[in-house]
Write an enzyme that holds these catalytic residues in place. Sequence first.
Site, PDB file in Angstrom:
ATOM      1  N   TYR A 143      -9.483  -8.923  15.811  1.00  0.00           N
ATOM      2  CA  TYR A 143      -8.182  -8.589  15.226  1.00  0.00           C
ATOM      3  C   TYR A 143      -7.735  -7.166  15.562  1.00  0.00           C
ATOM      4  CZ  TYR A 143      -4.531  -7.845  11.743  1.00  0.00           C
ATOM      5  OH  TYR A 143      -3.348  -7.534  11.119  1.00  0.00           O
ATOM      6  N   ASN A 171       6.529 -11.380  14.294  1.00  0.00           N
ATOM      7  CA  ASN A 171       5.620 -11.261  13.160  1.00  0.00           C
ATOM      8  C   ASN A 171       4.501 -12.293  13.193  1.00  0.00           C
ATOM      9  OD1 ASN A 171       4.917 -10.337  10.321  1.00  0.00           O
ATOM     10  ND2 ASN A 171       5.416 -12.483   9.934  1.00  0.00           N
ATOM     11  N   ALA A 229      -8.535  -5.373  18.071  1.00  0.00           N
ATOM     12  CA  ALA A 229      -8.258  -5.318  19.507  1.00  0.00           C
ATOM     13  C   ALA A 229      -6.886  -5.890  19.827  1.00  0.00           C
ATOM     14  CB  ALA A 229      -9.345  -6.068  20.281  1.00  0.00           C
ATOM     15  N   ARG A 243       5.892 -15.672   0.318  1.00  0.00           N
ATOM     16  CA  ARG A 243       5.671 -14.276  -0.056  1.00  0.00           C
ATOM     17  C   ARG A 243       5.105 -13.481   1.112  1.00  0.00           C
ATOM     18  NH1 ARG A 243       1.629 -13.784  -3.518  1.00  0.00           N
ATOM     19  NH2 ARG A 243       2.101 -11.575  -3.762  1.00  0.00           N
TER      20      ARG A 243
END
Length: 256
Positions: free
Chosen positions: A160, A86, A162, A18
């Site tokens: 995160y 991703n 940054a 998901r």
Amino acid sequence: MFDLRGKNFLITGAGAPRGIGFACAKALAELGAGVYLTSRSERVLDRGQELGAPASAHDLTNAQQVNLLIENVVQKLGGISGVINNAGMTSISDPGTGEFESIDNTTLEKWQKSFARNVESAFLVTKSALPHIRKNINGRVVMMSSVTGPLLSIANDVAYPATKAALMGLVRSLAIDEAPRGITVNAVGPGWIDTESMSDRERMHSKATPMGRAGTPEEIGSTVAWLCSDEASYITGQLIVVDGGNSLPEQRYLPN
């Protein structure tokens, strides 16, 4: 509707059933594209079986493994029209990356691990794939950034944001360099998205968006598919925000 027949894409971070990566792969495949799925986890093999697409697990922070991956993609698909970077975020099976921690609790090791996961992996995949993408007309590179970092931030969370802001620097530089070849380089900035890793706290915050809900992985996938289409051929170097308007209001009201 967009037609991606004859084009082949590599999608990283596509192991979660998901998740955003798998939703991107499904959206591209439904439009006729050839897809190759990868992630750090062997569960990506299950996602490949679901789509009837080739898949393999790799550590995308390792340059040798990335080069092997690109060789596999070219062998299986016959070429690469584009990549969807991703891979990133925080692995459910590998906590303690330094993401979602204050600067006081973030060691240099954790900081570097976060950049390796979210930035260096995208750099290595794109660098290895570009010579093949350049052989195509209208090649595509899509980075999965976030609204967190480029537009917004979160308290007690330094690494995160940054990394996601750093991705935008890479996007804009590559967009300029690759534009003469007809290759577009863009990023998608998801807001609160209802994936299997979404926490109860994040779900609560999603209800405070102007749309009053979290987005779906499929809504991100359709955005990525559009960026990969010929209809988006004059868009490059941009962050496409998909957050239900969450980055717009100055005042916030949680529902009763």
